[in-house]
Design an enzyme around this catalytic site. Sequence first.
Site, PDB file in Angstrom:
ATOM      1  N   GLU A  53       0.825  -1.210   0.000  1.00 40.68           N
ATOM      2  CA  GLU A  53       0.000   0.000   0.000  1.00 40.68           C
ATOM      3  C   GLU A  53       0.862   1.264   0.000  1.00 40.68           C
ATOM      4  O   GLU A  53       0.582   2.223  -0.722  1.00 40.68           O
ATOM      5  CB  GLU A  53      -0.911   0.012   1.236  1.00 40.68           C
ATOM      6  CG  GLU A  53      -1.889  -1.159   1.297  1.00 40.68           C
ATOM      7  CD  GLU A  53      -1.367  -2.326   2.113  1.00 40.68           C
ATOM      8  OE1 GLU A  53      -2.162  -2.924   2.843  1.00 40.68           O
ATOM      9  OE2 GLU A  53      -0.156  -2.632   2.001  1.00 40.68           O
ATOM     10  N   CYS A  89      -0.993   0.656   7.715  1.00 43.22           N
ATOM     11  CA  CYS A  89      -1.290   1.113   6.353  1.00 43.22           C
ATOM     12  C   CYS A  89      -2.625   1.841   6.272  1.00 43.22           C
ATOM     13  O   CYS A  89      -2.828   2.692   5.406  1.00 43.22           O
ATOM     14  CB  CYS A  89      -1.280  -0.078   5.393  1.00 43.22           C
ATOM     15  SG  CYS A  89       0.376  -0.760   5.114  1.00 43.22           S
ATOM     16  N   ALA A 159       5.227 -38.472  -7.058  1.00 41.74           N
ATOM     17  CA  ALA A 159       4.969 -38.852  -8.446  1.00 41.74           C
ATOM     18  C   ALA A 159       4.648 -40.338  -8.472  1.00 41.74           C
ATOM     19  O   ALA A 159       5.407 -41.151  -7.932  1.00 41.74           O
ATOM     20  CB  ALA A 159       6.176 -38.551  -9.320  1.00 41.74           C
ATOM     21  N   ARG A 196       8.514 -25.942  -5.297  1.00 45.22           N
ATOM     22  CA  ARG A 196       9.616 -25.633  -4.381  1.00 45.22           C
ATOM     23  C   ARG A 196       9.767 -24.125  -4.207  1.00 45.22           C
ATOM     24  O   ARG A 196      10.104 -23.662  -3.112  1.00 45.22           O
ATOM     25  CB  ARG A 196      10.926 -26.246  -4.900  1.00 45.22           C
ATOM     26  CG  ARG A 196      10.980 -27.755  -4.811  1.00 45.22           C
ATOM     27  CD  ARG A 196      12.335 -28.287  -5.269  1.00 45.22           C
ATOM     28  NE  ARG A 196      12.427 -29.743  -5.174  1.00 45.22           N
ATOM     29  CZ  ARG A 196      13.514 -30.440  -5.443  1.00 45.22           C
ATOM     30  NH1 ARG A 196      14.615 -29.815  -5.852  1.00 45.22           N
ATOM     31  NH2 ARG A 196      13.519 -31.761  -5.332  1.00 45.22           N
ATOM     32  N   GLU A 305       8.927 -34.373   0.182  1.00 43.98           N
ATOM     33  CA  GLU A 305       9.251 -35.130  -1.028  1.00 43.98           C
ATOM     34  C   GLU A 305       9.924 -36.433  -0.600  1.00 43.98           C
ATOM     35  O   GLU A 305      11.044 -36.724  -1.005  1.00 43.98           O
ATOM     36  CB  GLU A 305      10.170 -34.321  -1.948  1.00 43.98           C
ATOM     37  CG  GLU A 305       9.511 -33.141  -2.610  1.00 43.98           C
ATOM     38  CD  GLU A 305      10.353 -32.551  -3.736  1.00 43.98           C
ATOM     39  OE1 GLU A 305      11.242 -33.262  -4.247  1.00 43.98           O
ATOM     40  OE2 GLU A 305      10.119 -31.396  -4.098  1.00 43.98           O
TER      41      GLU A 305
END
Length: 389
Positions: A53, A89, A159, A196, A305
């Site tokens: 902002e 802000c 996978a 990633r 993973e």
Amino acid sequence: MTLDEQFMERAIELARSSVGLASPNPVVGAIIERGGEIIGEGSHSYAERKHAEILALEAASATSGERVPGATMYLNLEPCCHQGRTGPCTEAIISAGIKRVVAAMYDPNPLVRGKGFDRLREAGIEVATGVGEREARKLNEAFANWIRTRRPLVTLKSALTLDGKIGKKQSLARKELDDWRWITGEPARANVQELRHVTDALLVGVGTVIADDPLLTDRSGKPRRRRLLRVVLDSALRLPLESRLVRSVQDDLVVFCSSNNRDSRHELETRGIRVEQISVGGEGVNFHEVITQLGEMENLSVLIEGGSRINGAALAANVVDKLFLYFAPRLLGERGSVPFSSGMGNSYPPSGLRLLKTAMYHFGEDFALEGYLKDPYAAPAEAEPTPSV
């Protein structure tokens, strides 16, 4: 498409450009519009401190200062109303004379939620919400989960073949293993780098390191504020000192163990590796403690993973929030194959695990299924919230 939708699309595009640069803050993009023209815009990065902002207001003031009073600001997230590393802000927006604010969603931080909008309305500013909300919520889902629970959003990625196999057993002949080194094609593997890039920490088991000797780096080529944190679950401290992971350490490797082997720990720590000893659990370490500590290190997201046993242990420990599964149009069969998960025993509920809010993606001949086990915006507040900064 309405004008509000068009301008919000640009604000979200700006927010997306700060992925990898804003953590542990949310990604935010802001534009200022007057008479159908964008006169200022900005996106937040943690290193530069200023919020989107403020950057948009500064840009607009520098080029079209007289047009800022009465303009409209578009944001993908509710503006902050508290003092953090920078001032609120909301006060800057009010002081600038902005007439209307269009925001995609509320700030999930319990200390902010709704208060920023209330402050703007109190000052006579028109506030509209919900434009582009679906995309905005997905963009900051990891922040939403972390700011309320202090635990990262955990995604399990794998996978698989169509019959649910993730590869061949290491005991098979080298040629047979090489034939199955990659289950999916290059487009799917390139997308893994995108996963990633939006992640703060990447977690594997030591078995994966021993078998594949991976680097576990973000190779998307996109900028990020801090290196991808590489995390290894290694209960007995078997991590090979000659592995590429160890040889490439740059203050970006954490090993979680349950062993009190001081010699092995010293060998790793002298190479700049952080070693954390925790209690015993699935795969030799307590997954809940691992995820809790990663959250305390200000990691908003973790990508797992792992192999079959890590997948099974993570699901059994109920730490997985989301799955991203790539499927190749191949069948492997039973001979020497490795299933997606193992070692879970009776951990699944009787009705099994059901994914929510699923989506499908295509990558060449392969496809991916994304789905949630938990809603990051419905996570219970387990810790005292602190302001986003």
